[in-house]
Every structure is written in C-alpha cells, then in structure tokens.
Scaffold this motif. Structure first.
Motif, PDB file in Angstrom:
ATOM      1  N   GLN A 494      21.266 -29.171  -8.283  1.00  0.00           N
ATOM      2  CA  GLN A 494      22.570 -29.743  -7.943  1.00  0.00           C
ATOM      3  C   GLN A 494      22.701 -31.157  -8.502  1.00  0.00           C
ATOM      4  OE1 GLN A 494      23.356 -29.517  -3.762  1.00  0.00           O
ATOM      5  NE2 GLN A 494      25.329 -30.558  -3.937  1.00  0.00           N
ATOM      6  N   ASN A 495      21.626 -31.955  -8.324  1.00  0.00           N
ATOM      7  CA  ASN A 495      21.640 -33.329  -8.826  1.00  0.00           C
ATOM      8  C   ASN A 495      21.714 -33.378 -10.344  1.00  0.00           C
ATOM      9  OD1 ASN A 495      21.474 -35.743  -7.033  1.00  0.00           O
ATOM     10  ND2 ASN A 495      20.058 -34.354  -5.981  1.00  0.00           N
ATOM     11  N   ALA A 500      24.842 -34.384 -15.040  1.00  0.00           N
ATOM     12  CA  ALA A 500      25.333 -33.974 -16.355  1.00  0.00           C
ATOM     13  C   ALA A 500      26.867 -34.022 -16.365  1.00  0.00           C
ATOM     14  CB  ALA A 500      24.833 -32.572 -16.679  1.00  0.00           C
ATOM     15  N   ALA A 501      27.447 -33.549 -15.261  1.00  0.00           N
ATOM     16  CA  ALA A 501      28.917 -33.529 -15.174  1.00  0.00           C
ATOM     17  C   ALA A 501      29.481 -34.948 -15.250  1.00  0.00           C
ATOM     18  CB  ALA A 501      29.337 -32.857 -13.877  1.00  0.00           C
ATOM     19  N   TYR A 526      15.774 -26.073 -17.778  1.00  0.00           N
ATOM     20  CA  TYR A 526      16.472 -27.239 -18.316  1.00  0.00           C
ATOM     21  C   TYR A 526      17.961 -27.225 -17.993  1.00  0.00           C
ATOM     22  CZ  TYR A 526      18.143 -24.358 -22.227  1.00  0.00           C
ATOM     23  OH  TYR A 526      18.734 -23.391 -22.990  1.00  0.00           O
ATOM     24  N   VAL A 527      18.528 -28.456 -17.990  1.00  0.00           N
ATOM     25  CA  VAL A 527      19.973 -28.655 -17.844  1.00  0.00           C
ATOM     26  C   VAL A 527      20.380 -29.572 -19.001  1.00  0.00           C
ATOM     27  CG1 VAL A 527      21.821 -29.595 -16.412  1.00  0.00           C
ATOM     28  CG2 VAL A 527      19.885 -28.415 -15.338  1.00  0.00           C
ATOM     29  N   LYS A 528      21.214 -29.035 -19.893  1.00  0.00           N
ATOM     30  CA  LYS A 528      21.526 -29.771 -21.116  1.00  0.00           C
ATOM     31  C   LYS A 528      23.017 -30.099 -21.128  1.00  0.00           C
ATOM     32  CE  LYS A 528      21.104 -28.963 -26.112  1.00  0.00           C
ATOM     33  NZ  LYS A 528      20.768 -27.936 -27.090  1.00  0.00           N
ATOM     34  N   ASP A 529      23.343 -31.336 -21.539  1.00  0.00           N
ATOM     35  CA  ASP A 529      24.773 -31.681 -21.622  1.00  0.00           C
ATOM     36  C   ASP A 529      25.076 -32.290 -22.988  1.00  0.00           C
ATOM     37  OD1 ASP A 529      24.573 -34.614 -21.648  1.00  0.00           O
ATOM     38  OD2 ASP A 529      23.783 -34.380 -19.603  1.00  0.00           O
TER      39      ASP A 529
END
Lengths: 605, 154
Positions: A494-495, A500-501, A526-529
């Motif tokens: 969530q964080n 990223a948002a 992974y979380v990619k932006d």
C-alpha cells in the motif's frame, strides 16, 4: 652368614639350632663319656687293690707257716669276685706258692711278677702286685690280674652317650620348631600378608594383634602404618580425582570456550609458541600454521588499518579490540586481552592472552547504534515535526484577526490554508507514528498467500487515489506465493503504491507496474513507476525515518521507513532503483524464508 | 518608528532564507515586513537548493546570477541536504565562510545546538510556538542584524 641369606627364616632357625645344639650335645656327651670312663677305672683300681690287700692279709700266716693248701683255699675265695681272672701268691724267693685261675692258666702271668709294687693297666687287664708283710718283714707278694672288661664298658657308655645325643638332638629340633612357631611364624605370616597387600594394593585389611610382645607391636605398628597409608592413599585418590576433574574442567574450559588461548613471544609478529585450536574457527587457519610462524604469523591476519594501533597498545597488561582478516577474506572483530610476563628466574618474557570473537557484539553494537539513532530521530521529530505545524497554527491564527480587520481576503485565505494544512499534517503524523509503533509489537502469525491476490486486495484499498490521478496499473506477476505477516505486507504494498502514485501524478500517462522477477535465484517483488525518479545523491536517505526528499510533497517521511522496517522483520530487504530525475523509480523487495512471529517479537522487546 | 530609521543603516544587505516549511517561510517573511526588507530576502525550500543558489548550479545556473547573500537564515531539518551539511559546506568554503549563518529551527536538542556551533554557526535561534514571541524574536533579530551589526565588505 652369607650362605644363610637366601634361606627362609624357619630354615635359618632350624639350621642354627641344629648346628649349635648338635655341637653342644656332642661336646657334652663326649665330656661325660670320658669323665665316666676315668671314674670307672679309678673304682676298679681301688677295689682291686683293696681285695689284693685283704687277700694278702689272709695269706700271710699260711705263707709264713708254709701251708700252701690253706693259701690256695683263701685264693679260691676270689671265685666270688667275678672280675678277678687270676691270682698268684709268691714267697720271698719269688717262687709260686699258690695259684688261682678263673678259667685257664695264663702263660703271660710270670711277665708281671718282676714288676714293682702297685698296679698296672694293660690290654683290658689290671695287674696288681701287693707285697705281704708279717711283723714288719716282707714274706712274699700277691699278684692279681683283674679283667677290666673295658671294651664292654666303653661300648656301654658309648650307647648311653649316643642315646643322650639323640634325645638332645631331638629336643633341639623340637626347640627350633617351637621357636619357629612362636617367633618366626608370625613374621612369615606378616611377610605373606605384606606380599598380598602390596600385590593387591589393599591397605584396608586389619592385621592388628593382641599382646604386648615385640611381634604384636610389629603387627600393630605395621597395621598403623597401613592405616596411614590407606588414609593417605584415599586422600591421594581424592586429590587425583579432584585434580583430574579440574584438569577436565580446565580442558573443557579451554576447548569449549569461544576464545582462543595463546602464548606468544614478545616480538612484532606474535610468534606463537602455543595457540589453542579454536583459532581455526576464528580465522580459518589451523593452529599449527601459527606455531613458530610455520605458515604465517598472527600479525599477518590483523587488519592492516588496525596494526599500528594494536602494536602501540601491547604493553604490560593490555586489552585490545581490532579486526582480523580470515582465511576467506572476511573481517572479524576480536577482543584480545593479554599480559606480558617476565620470568625473573629464566630471564624469559612472553605474552599470555586470550582472543575472543566479538563480531556479533560489534554488529549488535552497530545495530544498537542505528536503533539509538533512529530513536533519537524519533524524539527529535516529535519535538520538531510535531512542533512545526503547531508553530504554523499558532502563527496564522495570530495573523487571522488583523487580516480580517483589514479585510485582506488573499491573506485570510492564505492564513486559513496554512492552518488547515498544518492541522492535517499533524493528524497524519500522529496516525503514522502510531502505525510505526505498532510494528513488531503486534505480530500476526505467518500465512502464505498468492501474491497476485494480495496485490489485487491492496489495489482496492488505494483505488480512490489511483482513479483520481488517472494512473494506469500494469501487472506482471508470476504465480508465486508470499509468506509472512499478511496485514503488514499489505501495508508495504500500500505504501509503495501510494508513494508511486504521489510522484507520478505530474507525469504524462502515469503508469504503475507491479510484478515479480527472479534475481540470483530469489523471488523479487517490485513496484515500478514512471514518475519523477530519485536523484542518486539522496538514495541513502530514502528509507530514513522522517526523511523527505521533496519539501513540497505532503508526506511525513514515515511511509518508506515503515516499509523498510516491515520487510526487515521478515528478514528481507527493500531497495530502490532509479536512473535519475524524471526517469521513474522501481522499488524492489524480497522476503526471507525464516520469518517467525517469535523472532520478530524478540527483536522488539 | 525610530527602529525603522536605525534599521536603514544596513538596508542593502541580502538575506538567504532556507526553510522547507512554506508556512514557516511565510511567518518569517511576514515578520520581516515591519522592516520593509522582503525584497532583500530570497527563499529556498531545501538544502540542495540553498547550495545551488550559492554555487549557481542547478536551477540557478546561467545568466540570472544572484548576489552572494550577506546573511543566511538556515533551518536544520531540510529535505535532500540537511541543514548541518549546508552549514558545513558554507563554513568550509573560503568564498562563503565569512557569511554569518543563523540557525532558525524548532529543534531545541542539545546535540543539534552543539553540532551547529561545532560547525561554526554564528547564532542559533529556536522558533517560538507563540506568535507574539515569534514577532519579538524577529524584531530583536532585525534590530541586531540590520542596525548594529557590521558586515564584511565583499
């Protein structure tokens, strides 16, 4: 005596008694024998002379009156006296007047007529010549021959002597035997007892004896001695036991302790004369390698940067902390404690010391230091970041009345905006601080969950923000599971998605990609932006508590610190990759497989 | 006000305000309004921006060169580059080390104070929570720096 030395004591006694007893018996028997014989002879002579005198008295008158028949009659009375074998009465002219022979006439009689008055002993015969007197004139002689039977006598006496000898000899032997029983036997017994005792080493046997004699005293002294020996032996055994126990303790102490014990020469290389085998666990090099610098010196493994300090500090009694380089090039912290010993007697000096691996302690210290810093930052923030909105609120509520009075609408709006922002910031900060403090304190039991399902749940939570900012979501998830404290892992995602948002909202066609990949055999999430990216200069501050990289963002600086803490509680790692400003950011994390509620709880107690 | 007249003595000095919190920056600027000095104040919101301003790098590179400030008001907790780091940079650079640096922060931590003075800060001020006190602080501050203090001539 030398001959007797190897004989047994009772043999000695018997031999001594027999020899001396025998000599004494023989001597006494011989003396008695001789003595008796001479006494017998004296008796014989006296009797014969007495008889001769008596007969010559009787024969004086017949001789004087020349009555040979009557003289013969007198002579023949000698028949009653057994010993007399012949008698001869001679007149003054030495011719035979009358004659008596017991058996046959003996030729040799005349030989003795010429002899003088008195007696003469010869060839088992006693010859006696007695002159015959009448009124003072010698009128003739009496010759008498007595058979002494000396041979028989000697034989008889000899038998007696022999009998005596044998009786005495037997007595001697009996005496020897008795002495042997009374005196020698206890000694012999003692000897055999001592032999048995010395063979079995059993000093407990009681051999005490009643009595006041020397043998009893010997026995009792010996008994006392054995008791003493036994007591000493027991004490010795106890001491040996205690000693071996303490040696065992010492050994296990030396071999079980984590520390390395050594003795080294006082030189610049720590030339080891002894170093305990634990050095292998510590350094990866065998103890033998260090002894006399066989393969390398101890100095060789001291970390180069620390050598100078170490050499400076080695004196008298010293305590050091420094690093060593192990066989596989790892750095380890060690604590060394030692003393330089100067032996006055030998004039030698050496160092005795202990080296202990304190790497773990140092790591813990480091961890503690980091925790302390974090705590400090925390309190700092409570005083700074919580105070900041307070200052703002106070200030602008102060400006507000005068701005209203002036009717300055721009200012009034500004004042209200600042007040509202500060209040919001404060409540956000308090919420997040509370959330942060919960981590580690409240631990949910580990669960395994499909990662895609988890991601979809999280996306529903952040749906509002995503939709508002018109962000595209892309998923690139392999069918993998994630194991751990699921509510916390939800917070992580969530964080990361929120973050990223936040930084993609200004981008053209904002996109967030969530996925998995394999790096070096590990599953990476992974979380990619495609947002503003991160200046590599500030990468190290990214996960710090209350650290913000953008003064204008509405964050509190807690979100990523929270992510880091949760991932680390799962023995995992989180990091960010960015090619720079404007080039987007990828947050990656992996989860260790040893997560258990227990060890996380322990970390935070 | 006689104060204003005295203040005019140093009316040409320029001030660099390094403050990440826009509300706090607004408070400082409004407080200085009484001195009519706001044209002389330049506000940046993080440590990196402050350094860029001084070294004419980043957003401040190129022709529109600003003059070197006569006074720097510095917050401690700043995004990107920390206040202490900025102070260190300034005080270790021969070009800027003579510029008086005043820390203006909410932190009253002894450690921060010690760190600031170790790095040759010229003054350390704590933001009062109360607006009236904030005003008093800025008034004394202005009176001192704008009236009495002598600055080195560049």
């Amino acid at each position: 005596m030398i001959l007797l030395r190897n004989l047994k004591i009772h043999q000695k006694l018997i031999i001594i008694f027999t020899v001396f007893g025998g000599i004494m018996t023989i001597t006494s028997t011989f003396i008695t024998f001789i003595n008796e014989l001479s006494l017998e002879e004296k008796n014989l002579v006296r009797n014969a002379e007495l008889q001769a005198k008596l007969i010559s008295e009787y024969c004086a008158l017949p001789l004087d009156f020349n009555y040979p028949d009557e003289a013969l009659e007198i002579l023949q009375k000698l028949k009653n006296i057994k010993n007399v074998s012949s008698a001869l009465l001679l007149n003054a002219s030495d011719s035979v007047f009358a004659r008596y022979d017991r058996d046959t006439e003996s030729e040799h009689l005349s030989l003795y007529i010429s002899m003088n008055e008195g007696h003469y002993l010869h060839d088992n015969h006693l010859h006696v010549l007695q002159p015959i007197y009448l009124e003072g004139n010698q009128i003739g002689k009496l010759y008498m021959m007595v058979d002494t039977k000396m041979n028989e006598l000697i034989k008889e006496r000899l038998y007696t002597a022999l009998l005596l000898f044998f009786v005495l000899f037997i007595f001697t032997i009996l005496l020897a035997w008795l002495v042997q029983i009374v005196i020698a036997q206890p000694i012999i017994n003692l000897t055999s007892i001592t032999q048995i005792i010395s063979k079995k080493n059993d000093y407990k046997t009681d051999i005490s004896r009643l009595g006041e004699d020397e043998i009893s005293k010997l026995y009792n002294s010996f008994n006392q001695m054995m008791k003493t020996i036994h007591n000493r032996d027991e004490k010795l055994q106890e001491t040996i036991k205690a000693l071996s126990a303490s040696e065992l303790r010492f050994r296990s102490l030396v071999s079980n302790q984590t520390g390395v014990v050594y003795r080294a020469n006082v030189d610049q290389h720590w030339t080891m004369s002894y170093i305990s085998p634990q050095i292998e666990d510590l350094s990866g090099y065998k103890a033998e390698h260090f002894i006399n610098n066989n393969k390398l010196s101890y100095k060789d493994i001291i970390f180069k940067e620390d050598i100078e300090e170490v050499l400076k500090d080695v004196k008298d009694r010293f305590k050091l902390e420094y690093r060593i380089v192990t066989a596989n090039s790892a750095l380890k912290w060690v604590h060394e404690q030692g003393q330089i010993i100067n032996d006055e007697e030998s004039g030698l000096s050496w160092i005795d010391g202990v080296i202990i691996d304190i790497t773990d302690r140092k790591l813990q210290e480091q961890e503690l230091l980091e925790k302390n810093e974090e705590l400090e930052r925390f309190t700092y923030t409570v005083s700074h970041d919580l105070k900041s909105p307070l200052v703002t609120i106070k200030a602008f509520t102060g400006y507000l009345p005068s701005d209203i009075k002036k009717g300055d609408e721009v200012r009034i709006n500004k004042d209200l905006h600042f007040i509202q922002n500060a209040a919001e910031k404060m409540s956000q900060l308090l919420d997040e601080l509370l959330e942060l403090s919960r981590i580690g304190r409240k631990v949910n039991p580990p669960k395994t969950m499909n990662f895609e399902i988890l991601v979809n749940e999280v996306l529903q939570l952040v749906a509002g923000r995503i939709e508002k900012a018109k962000i595209n979501i892309k998923l690139n998830i392999a069918p993998v599971n994630i194991t751990g404290d699921i509510p916390r892992l939800t917070e992580v995602l969530q964080n990361l998605i929120d973050n990223a948002a936040k930084f993609t909202s200004d981008s053209e066609n904002p996109t967030i990609e969530i996925g998995t990949l394999i790096e070096q055999g590990n599953t990476i999430f992974y979380v990619k932006d495609n947002g503003i990216g991160i200046d590599p200069r500030y990468m190290h501050k990214l996960f710090g508590l209350f650290e913000k990289l953008d003064a204008h963002s509405d964050g509190t600086g807690i979100g990523l610190a929270l992510v880091k803490r949760i991932v680390e509680l799962h023995n995992g790692k989180v990091w960010a990759e960015s090619e720079g400003l404007g080039k987007g950011t990828t947050f990656k994390f992996k989860i260790g497989n040893t997560f258990t509620p227990k060890n996380t709880a322990a970390l935070y107690q | 006000m006689p104060l204003r007249r005295i203040m005019r003595l140093n009316e040409n000095i320029s001030i660099l305000l390094v403050e990440d919190n826009p509300a706090h920056a607004e408070i400082v600027l409004r407080s200085f309004e009484t001195y009519d000095m706001n044209e002389n104040i330049f506000h940046v919101s993080d440590g990196q921006e402050a350094l860029d301003y001084l070294y004419r790098e980043g957003n401040f590179a190129g022709g529109n060169a600003k003059r070197i400030p006569d006074l720097i008001i510095l917050d401690l907790r700043l995004p990107k580059v920390d206040g202490i780091e900025v102070l260190k940079k300034i005080k270790s650079d021969i070009k800027f080390k003579t510029i008086p640096v005043i820390i203006l922060t909410t932190s009253e931590s002894d450690k921060d104070i010690a760190k600031a003075y170790t790095n040759h800060v010229n003054s350390y001020l704590v933001k009062p929570i109360d607006l009236e006190k904030f005003g008093e602080l800025i008034e004394s501050f202005g009176y001192y720096w704008f009236s009495w203090n002598k600055f080195p001539v560049n």
